[in-house]
Write a protein that holds these residues in place. Structure first.
Motif, PDB file in Angstrom:
ATOM      1  N   ARG A 165      -1.520 -29.385 -17.812  1.00  0.00           N
ATOM      2  CA  ARG A 165      -1.877 -28.575 -16.655  1.00  0.00           C
ATOM      3  C   ARG A 165      -1.111 -27.268 -16.651  1.00  0.00           C
ATOM      4  O   ARG A 165       0.108 -27.245 -16.815  1.00  0.00           O
ATOM      5  CB  ARG A 165      -1.573 -29.333 -15.354  1.00  0.00           C
ATOM      6  CG  ARG A 165      -2.693 -30.178 -14.857  1.00  0.00           C
ATOM      7  CD  ARG A 165      -2.865 -31.450 -15.667  1.00  0.00           C
ATOM      8  NE  ARG A 165      -2.037 -32.537 -15.197  1.00  0.00           N
ATOM      9  CZ  ARG A 165      -1.860 -33.662 -15.850  1.00  0.00           C
ATOM     10  NH1 ARG A 165      -2.451 -33.865 -17.017  1.00  0.00           N
ATOM     11  NH2 ARG A 165      -1.109 -34.618 -15.379  1.00  0.00           N
ATOM     12  N   SER A 168      -0.839 -23.757 -11.439  1.00  0.00           N
ATOM     13  CA  SER A 168      -2.019 -23.437 -10.632  1.00  0.00           C
ATOM     14  C   SER A 168      -1.670 -22.621  -9.395  1.00  0.00           C
ATOM     15  O   SER A 168      -2.425 -22.558  -8.443  1.00  0.00           O
ATOM     16  CB  SER A 168      -2.729 -24.722 -10.198  1.00  0.00           C
ATOM     17  OG  SER A 168      -1.888 -25.485  -9.352  1.00  0.00           O
ATOM     18  N   TRP A 174      -7.442 -28.424  -8.440  1.00  0.00           N
ATOM     19  CA  TRP A 174      -7.413 -27.922  -9.806  1.00  0.00           C
ATOM     20  C   TRP A 174      -8.825 -27.584 -10.257  1.00  0.00           C
ATOM     21  O   TRP A 174      -9.804 -28.158  -9.800  1.00  0.00           O
ATOM     22  CB  TRP A 174      -6.823 -28.982 -10.735  1.00  0.00           C
ATOM     23  CG  TRP A 174      -5.395 -29.320 -10.435  1.00  0.00           C
ATOM     24  CD1 TRP A 174      -4.928 -30.142  -9.447  1.00  0.00           C
ATOM     25  CD2 TRP A 174      -4.243 -28.856 -11.125  1.00  0.00           C
ATOM     26  NE1 TRP A 174      -3.568 -30.220  -9.482  1.00  0.00           N
ATOM     27  CE2 TRP A 174      -3.111 -29.443 -10.504  1.00  0.00           C
ATOM     28  CE3 TRP A 174      -4.045 -28.004 -12.216  1.00  0.00           C
ATOM     29  CZ2 TRP A 174      -1.810 -29.204 -10.936  1.00  0.00           C
ATOM     30  CZ3 TRP A 174      -2.747 -27.765 -12.648  1.00  0.00           C
ATOM     31  CH2 TRP A 174      -1.652 -28.352 -12.011  1.00  0.00           C
ATOM     32  N   ASP A 178      -7.669 -24.581 -15.446  1.00  0.00           N
ATOM     33  CA  ASP A 178      -6.252 -24.840 -15.216  1.00  0.00           C
ATOM     34  C   ASP A 178      -5.676 -25.821 -16.229  1.00  0.00           C
ATOM     35  O   ASP A 178      -4.495 -26.138 -16.173  1.00  0.00           O
ATOM     36  CB  ASP A 178      -6.028 -25.402 -13.803  1.00  0.00           C
ATOM     37  CG  ASP A 178      -6.355 -24.404 -12.707  1.00  0.00           C
ATOM     38  OD1 ASP A 178      -6.202 -23.198 -12.954  1.00  0.00           O
ATOM     39  OD2 ASP A 178      -6.769 -24.833 -11.618  1.00  0.00           O
ATOM     40  N   PHE A 179      -6.513 -26.316 -17.136  1.00  0.00           N
ATOM     41  CA  PHE A 179      -6.075 -27.311 -18.106  1.00  0.00           C
ATOM     42  C   PHE A 179      -6.082 -26.729 -19.512  1.00  0.00           C
ATOM     43  O   PHE A 179      -6.851 -25.832 -19.826  1.00  0.00           O
ATOM     44  CB  PHE A 179      -6.994 -28.536 -18.060  1.00  0.00           C
ATOM     45  CG  PHE A 179      -6.929 -29.289 -16.754  1.00  0.00           C
ATOM     46  CD1 PHE A 179      -6.146 -30.424 -16.634  1.00  0.00           C
ATOM     47  CD2 PHE A 179      -7.644 -28.856 -15.645  1.00  0.00           C
ATOM     48  CE1 PHE A 179      -6.087 -31.118 -15.429  1.00  0.00           C
ATOM     49  CE2 PHE A 179      -7.590 -29.541 -14.445  1.00  0.00           C
ATOM     50  CZ  PHE A 179      -6.805 -30.672 -14.334  1.00  0.00           C
ATOM     51  N   CYS A 199      -7.302 -36.329 -15.778  1.00  0.00           N
ATOM     52  CA  CYS A 199      -7.006 -35.046 -15.140  1.00  0.00           C
ATOM     53  C   CYS A 199      -6.340 -35.284 -13.794  1.00  0.00           C
ATOM     54  O   CYS A 199      -6.223 -36.419 -13.323  1.00  0.00           O
ATOM     55  CB  CYS A 199      -8.271 -34.205 -14.995  1.00  0.00           C
ATOM     56  SG  CYS A 199      -9.532 -34.945 -13.964  1.00  0.00           S
ATOM     57  N   ALA A 200      -5.894 -34.202 -13.186  1.00  0.00           N
ATOM     58  CA  ALA A 200      -5.231 -34.299 -11.894  1.00  0.00           C
ATOM     59  C   ALA A 200      -6.221 -34.751 -10.829  1.00  0.00           C
ATOM     60  O   ALA A 200      -7.376 -34.320 -10.826  1.00  0.00           O
ATOM     61  CB  ALA A 200      -4.635 -32.944 -11.515  1.00  0.00           C
TER      62      ALA A 200
END
Length: 386
Positions: A165, A168, A174, A178-179, A199-200
């Motif tokens: 990540r 941000s 997110w 952003d990755f 992922c988040a």
């Protein structure tokens, strides 16, 4: 940021001399009171090699609460922070049982370790040579190679990725860019295979239309991740799933279940659904499963005559229109001196409010502050484990 390990550091730590140094330094307490002294002792013992050894000892101690069997593992500070907790990694790996799997962002090997226990064959790859060297130490016997996640180097029919990540800028949600690598690029590159992307949980799921199933996972009450599943890894008929891992047990609720959920005033119990259920948008499905109802159709608090088993629920004592003045008077009359304040749907800071309430008394209770329609509303409760 932590110590910046080099390939030479990793080679030393993996050697016999490194193992002896780690054992010697691990005998030091490194408490808050002794830390400076212990670092000095390590420096005298090891000279220039003290820094990677001390950092590794401290990281291994931190890892105990997150990763299983990590006593001999190697980490960087960032890699340990980003590593999937073992219970979550095992849960995610279970969908890959019997498959040939490529972990294209294997880092120090936390997910690869879980995959190796269930997959037919697995391979790990990453661009960072230090993390790759650590992965070879942490998951011995598995093939680990240096490769760009966006340039496939295997023929595995199932691929998993855990993109890093970016900063941000404090956003709660997110977005794909952003990755690293970006989520949409991963989806495009692996459009022909079964793909899972960790992922988040704050990701705006609407920006991942290529995901066939989105699973939000919590561990012991804390939401840990969302996983985007595609094609053969996804569950037919399910587009959203919440999975709760707690105390070695697990349960899930999905959008394939009924969501018939009435809206009514508080009953005998108030239930705050697990964060995974809320984040996955499955509050109504969870309520329907357990015969519960919502206080307001836009708010996630639920109520019922009996709470689901095995959760922390709140026995309702009193409820009504909320004003700070009336709540303060009620708490004083009931002799409540310790108060947990839960807020959803109102602009109230619990810590600031608690100071203004000037609590005095011997009882401990919970107050839920929310809204029903446009009205601020309170529910005074007693927390219980059912």
């Amino acid at each position: 940021m932590g110590y910046a390990f080099t390939p030479a550091d990793v080679a030393f730590l993996r050697s016999g001399a490194g193992a002896a140094a780690l054992a010697e330094v691990d005998a030091l307490p490194f408490s808050d009171a002794s830390r400076l002294h212990d670092v000095g002792v390590a420096r005298k013992l090891l000279g220039e090699s003290f820094a990677p050894v001390v950092e590794t000892v401290l990281l291994r101690r931190r890892a105990v609460s997150k990763l299983d069997s990590s006593g001999s593992w190697l980490f960087t500070d960032d890699a340990l922070q980003q590593a999937t907790a073992s219970a979550v990694a095992r849960h995610r790996a279970s969908r890959f049982a019997g498959r040939d799997v490529h972990d294209v962002t294997c880092s120090i090997g936390a997910d690869l370790f879980a995959l190796s226990a269930v997959a037919s064959r697995c391979i790990g790859s990453d661009l960072d040579p230090v993390r790759l060297a650590m992965a070879r130490n942490n998951v011995p016997g598995q093939l680990v190679v240096q490769a760009d996640a966006l340039r496939p180097v295997s023929r595995a029919g199932a691929v998993t990725a855990d993109p890093a990540r970016r900063d941000s800028s404090g956003r709660r949600k997110w977005h794909p860019a952003d990755f690293v690598p970006p989520l949409d690029e991963l989806a495009e590159v692996y459009a022909g295979v079964d793909l899972a992307v960790k992922c988040a949980p704050g990701l705006d799921f609407a920006v991942a239309p290529w995901a066939d199933e989105i699973e939000v996972v919590s561990l012991d009450g804390a939401v840990r991740e969302a996983c985007l599943w595609t094609r053969g890894l996804a569950t037919p008929g399910v587009s959203r799933r919440a999975t709760v891992l707690h105390g070695g047990a697990s349960w899930s609720v999905t959008d394939a279940e009924p969501d018939d959920c009435p809206v009514a005033a508080p009953g005998a119990w108030l239930i705050d659904p697990d964060g995974a259920v809320v984040r996955a948008g499955l509050v109504r499905h969870y309520a329907a499963r357990h015969g519960l109802w919502q206080l307001d159709e836009r708010i996630a608090y639920l109520s019922g005559s009996e709470p689901p088993p095995g959760i922390r629920a709140f026995r309702v004592l009193e409820h009504g229109h909320y004003t700070e003045k009336s709540l303060k008077s009620l708490l004083r009359a009931r002799g409540i001196g310790r108060l947990e304040i839960l807020v959803r749907g109102l602009d109230v800071d619990p810590n600031t409010l608690r100071k203004r309430l000037k609590l005095a008394g011997s009882l401990e209770r919970t107050v839920v502050l929310t809204r029903i329609g446009s009205r601020p509303f309170f529910v005074l409760c007693e927390a219980e484990r059912t």
